[in-house]
Write an enzyme that holds these catalytic residues in place. Structure first.
Site, PDB file in Angstrom:
ATOM      1  CG  HIS A  64      52.045 -28.453 -14.149  1.00 18.20           C
ATOM      2  ND1 HIS A  64      52.455 -29.732 -14.467  1.00 18.20           N
ATOM      3  CD2 HIS A  64      52.093 -28.374 -12.797  1.00 18.20           C
ATOM      4  CE1 HIS A  64      52.738 -30.385 -13.361  1.00 18.20           C
ATOM      5  NE2 HIS A  64      52.531 -29.592 -12.332  1.00 18.20           N
TER       6      HIS A  64
ATOM      7  CG  ASN B 203      53.207 -27.715 -20.459  1.00 17.54           C
ATOM      8  OD1 ASN B 203      52.451 -28.501 -21.050  1.00 17.54           O
ATOM      9  ND2 ASN B 203      53.746 -28.001 -19.293  1.00 17.54           N
TER      10      ASN B 203
HETATM   11  C1  GRF Z   1      45.903 -31.930 -18.209  1.00 17.87           C
HETATM   12  O1  GRF Z   1      45.574 -32.104 -16.854  1.00 17.87           O
HETATM   13  C2  GRF Z   1      47.143 -31.102 -18.343  1.00 17.87           C
HETATM   14  O2  GRF Z   1      47.293 -30.136 -17.342  1.00 17.87           O
HETATM   15  C3  GRF Z   1      48.246 -32.118 -18.208  1.00 17.87           C
HETATM   16  O3  GRF Z   1      47.747 -33.257 -18.882  1.00 17.87           O
HETATM   17  C4  GRF Z   1      46.326 -33.245 -18.846  1.00 17.87           C
HETATM   18  C5  GRF Z   1      45.841 -33.383 -20.264  1.00 17.87           C
HETATM   19  O4  GRF Z   1      44.464 -33.595 -20.352  1.00 17.87           O
HETATM   20  N1  GRF Z   1      49.487 -31.593 -18.737  1.00 17.87           N
HETATM   21  P1  GRF Z   1      43.747 -33.551 -21.763  1.00 17.87           P
HETATM   22  O5  GRF Z   1      44.468 -34.485 -22.710  1.00 17.87           O
HETATM   23  O6  GRF Z   1      43.763 -32.132 -22.258  1.00 17.87           O
HETATM   24  O7  GRF Z   1      42.351 -34.024 -21.497  1.00 17.87           O
END
Ligand code: GRF
Length: 203
Positions: A110, A108
């Site tokens: 974050h 994941n």
């Molecule tokens: C990212 O900021 C990620 O860290 C978080 O959700 C966002 C997803 O952005 N978990 P994307 O869909 O990859 O543009």
């Protein structure tokens, strides 16, 4: 060996795009075998289709329980021969059905330095708190949100000139570099999980 990725998304998929771009640029030895979204209109599904990657919408509403829904996700991943599951803005908790099938093989990303500012609003929560440094974390997922062993982190300073928008842009730029970087370590077989810790062996 080329690792086969199954990417789980819920929205825009810019991290997915960064991974696809790294693969196409030849800097990441991986293949995106399938992209799965819990939202039919997720922009990330279009990104996948544009690159001729299987794009699958799995509708939570079509399943009577979280277990049945997660079992379907597991089956889609399995049928695509996925080695590693990559959550990239997937805004649901992943069930045991998937985690048990891919032990220590679910990632994941974050947008904060865990364990600070876990949860769905990592960037805004760090901004509102007034920290001077936040950042990005890539970690292994477990059955709780934003909790598993940490593979990579990078700090992002918050300067007096920053606005929430400029901070968001800085965080996303780091994400788009750090996720492919973490996957590169994995593809090179340099990542070893020892309890709560992740050991990265030298190149
Ligand atoms: C990212 O900021 C990620 O860290 C978080 O959700 C966002 C997803 O952005 N978990 P994307 O869909 O990859 O543009």
């Amino acid at each position: 060996m080329t690792i086969r990725l199954g990417v789980l998304i819920s929205g825009s998929g810019t991290n997915l795009q960064a991974i696809i771009d790294a693969i196409e640029a030849g800097t990441l030895d991986a293949q995106v075998a399938v992209v799965i979204s819990n939202h039919e209109s997720a922009r990330g599904l279009d990104r996948a289709r544009k690159h001729e990657i299987d794009a699958v919408f799995v509708d939570r509403g079509a399943f009577e329980s979280p277990r049945a829904y997660n079992a379907e996700i597991r089956d889609v991943l399995r049928s695509h021969g996925v080695d590693w599951v990559v959550m990239a803005g997937y805004m649901r908790l992943l069930g045991r059905e998937v985690l048990d099938f891919f032990p220590n093989r679910v990632l994941n990303i974050h947008p904060a330095l865990l364990p600070s500012f876990a949860g769905a609003n990592g960037i805004h929560d760090a901004w509102d708190y007034g920290v001077k440094v936040t950042g990005v974390t890539v970690h292994l997922a477990n059955e709780n949100f934003d909790e598993g062993p940490i593979i990579a982190q990078e700090a992002v300073p918050i300067t007096p000139e920053d606005t929430i928008e400029s901070l968001e842009a800085k965080i996303h730029a780091v994400e788009h570099r750090l996720y492919p970087e973490a996957l590169r370590l994995i593809a090179a077989g340099r990542v070893e999980i020892v309890g709560r810790k992740v050991k990265i062996s030298p190149a």
